[in-house]
Design an enzyme around this catalytic site. Structure first.
Site, PDB file in Angstrom:
ATOM      1  N   ASP A 104       0.875  -1.187   0.000  1.00  0.00           N
ATOM      2  CA  ASP A 104       0.000   0.000   0.000  1.00  0.00           C
ATOM      3  C   ASP A 104       0.912   1.237   0.000  1.00  0.00           C
ATOM      4  OD1 ASP A 104      -2.278   1.654   0.168  1.00  0.00           O
ATOM      5  OD2 ASP A 104      -2.307   1.599   2.349  1.00  0.00           O
ATOM      6  N   SER A 105       0.298   2.398  -0.177  1.00  0.00           N
ATOM      7  CA  SER A 105       1.071   3.641  -0.076  1.00  0.00           C
ATOM      8  C   SER A 105       1.477   3.885   1.378  1.00  0.00           C
ATOM      9  CB  SER A 105       0.221   4.803  -0.561  1.00  0.00           C
ATOM     10  OG  SER A 105      -1.012   4.818   0.154  1.00  0.00           O
TER      11      SER A 105
ATOM     12  N   GLY B 165      -3.356   9.548  -3.321  1.00  0.00           N
ATOM     13  CA  GLY B 165      -4.616  10.134  -3.797  1.00  0.00           C
ATOM     14  C   GLY B 165      -4.463  11.321  -4.731  1.00  0.00           C
TER      15      GLY B 165
ATOM     16  N   CYS C  69      -4.422  -1.556  -2.044  1.00  0.00           N
ATOM     17  CA  CYS C  69      -4.599  -0.117  -2.244  1.00  0.00           C
ATOM     18  C   CYS C  69      -5.484   0.080  -3.466  1.00  0.00           C
ATOM     19  CB  CYS C  69      -3.233   0.527  -2.472  1.00  0.00           C
ATOM     20  SG  CYS C  69      -3.302   2.266  -2.903  1.00  0.00           S
TER      21      CYS C  69
ATOM     22  N   CYS D 179     -11.152   2.846   0.041  1.00  0.00           N
ATOM     23  CA  CYS D 179      -9.715   3.062   0.261  1.00  0.00           C
ATOM     24  C   CYS D 179      -9.395   2.195   1.464  1.00  0.00           C
ATOM     25  CB  CYS D 179      -9.439   4.533   0.554  1.00  0.00           C
ATOM     26  SG  CYS D 179      -7.801   4.860   1.263  1.00  0.00           S
ATOM     27  N   THR D 180      -8.283   1.465   1.391  1.00  0.00           N
ATOM     28  CA  THR D 180      -8.000   0.497   2.456  1.00  0.00           C
ATOM     29  C   THR D 180      -7.713   1.167   3.809  1.00  0.00           C
ATOM     30  OG1 THR D 180      -5.719   0.418   1.638  1.00  0.00           O
ATOM     31  CG2 THR D 180      -7.220  -1.331   0.915  1.00  0.00           C
ATOM     32  N   HIS D 181      -7.451   2.465   3.796  1.00  0.00           N
ATOM     33  CA  HIS D 181      -7.255   3.173   5.074  1.00  0.00           C
ATOM     34  C   HIS D 181      -8.570   3.341   5.857  1.00  0.00           C
ATOM     35  CE1 HIS D 181      -3.367   4.414   3.440  1.00  0.00           C
ATOM     36  NE2 HIS D 181      -3.067   4.936   4.614  1.00  0.00           N
TER      37      HIS D 181
HETATM   38  N1  DGL Z   1      -4.863   3.075   0.891  1.00  0.00           N
HETATM   39  C1  DGL Z   1      -4.966   3.629  -0.403  1.00  0.00           C
HETATM   40  C2  DGL Z   1      -6.209   3.172  -1.136  1.00  0.00           C
HETATM   41  O1  DGL Z   1      -6.726   2.112  -0.862  1.00  0.00           O
HETATM   42  C3  DGL Z   1      -4.574   5.032  -0.717  1.00  0.00           C
HETATM   43  C4  DGL Z   1      -4.322   6.072   0.296  1.00  0.00           C
HETATM   44  C5  DGL Z   1      -3.476   7.213  -0.284  1.00  0.00           C
HETATM   45  O2  DGL Z   1      -2.290   6.981  -0.508  1.00  0.00           O
HETATM   46  O3  DGL Z   1      -4.030   8.293  -0.542  1.00  0.00           O
HETATM   47  O4  DGL Z   1      -6.683   3.819  -2.023  1.00  0.00           O
END
Ligand code: DGL
Length: 272
Positions: A10-11, A43, A74, A188-190
């Site tokens: 992921d990022s 993003g 991600c 978004c996985t976050h």
């Molecule tokens: N976790 C990421 C996703 O699922 C991106 C978060 C980011 O780097 O902005 O999209």
């Protein structure tokens, strides 16, 4: 039997929501997590530059971790780079895209909210998911500029600013023709790191769709179909996080990874 070596990418810390589900689904697997913290957040990146960055970073990570399966945990990366990654590397990839299909199956009002990064909401791929699976629904897509960062701060032990959070998610809670949003996709996985807080600031209760366990089942299926390399020396141990910038070595960040199952770390310096 050899343990499958799974590399999650992921990022930043969002893919930990997927890593947790994979660890639960496959307790025997050897898990290595990787975060392109040098490039975080994804993003706001332009598509071509981001695709190029992801292919380059994954090349270095695959060479280091020698995985049997790679999970792009991600949405922002998966919605633009899966084809390029599959062209570039032989290892099987599992991606993560916004869960529009299950949302369309679960909505009763026909009004769906999709929370994602600004990048993911602009992707052709996301729009084609909506046209294919939710053509009969009203879909409110919102690119939340700060939500991924807020989730990371929470994991580092900082207090969530609930007023800011409320503004970030408000655009997906909508009313239309006597109905209102009843399903919100966490695209978004976050974001599943903030489900409780989002539910607290939401104007009414909805179903939140977190695809992590579905992705974990897919990873298990792919791992079963894939020949496993077996033990190799000099690969990162189970429970290692690989970072692309030493900036991520701040103690609160490493503690956060530790509490999520990744107490060891390495830095593979890949500046943007
Ligand atoms: N976790 C990421 C996703 O699922 C991106 C978060 C980011 O780097 O902005 O999209």
């Amino acid at each position: 039997m050899s343990k499958p070596r799974i590399l999650l990418f992921d990022s930043g810390m969002g893919g930990l929501t997927v890593a947790t589900a994979v660890a639960k689904q496959m307790p025997e697997a050897h898990l290595v997590y990787s975060a392109d913290n040098a490039g975080f957040p994804y993003g706001a990146w332009k598509e071509d530059a981001l695709r190029e960055r992801i292919v380059k970073v994954l090349g270095a990570l695959i060479a280091r971790a020698k995985p049997d399966v790679v999970v792009i945990a991600c949405n922002t990366a998966s919605t633009i780079a899966m084809a390029a990654l599959r062209d570039a590397y032989k290892v099987p990839f599992v991606g993560t895209v916004p869960a529009i299909k299950p949302a369309a199956a679960q909505t009763k009002s026909g009004i769906i909210g999709v929370l994602a990064t600004p990048g993911t909401v602009n992707r052709e791929y996301t729009h084609s998911l909506i046209h294919t699976y939710a053509f009969h629904c009203k879909v409110f897509l919102h690119g939340a500029p700060r939500l991924a960062e807020i989730a990371e701060q929470k994991l580092r032990g900082h207090k969530v600013d609930m007023a800011e959070l409320k503004d970030e998610v408000a655009p997906v809670f909508r009313k239309r023709d006597g109905g209102r949003t009843d399903v919100v996709v966490l695209g978004c996985t976050h974001y599943p790191l903030l489900t409780d807080e989002i539910a607290e600031v939401a104007p009414w209760p909805v179903i939140y769709i977190d695809p992590s366990s579905a992705i974990a089942r897919r990873v298990a299926d792919v791992a079963e179909e894939t020949p496993v390399h077996g033990e190799i020396e000099d690969v990162p141990a189970h429970g290692t996080v690989i970072l692309t910038s030493a900036r991520g070595e701040a103690s609160e960040t490493l503690t956060a990874y530790g509490t999520m199952g990744f107490p060891r770390h390495e830095v593979l310096d890949l500046p943007v």
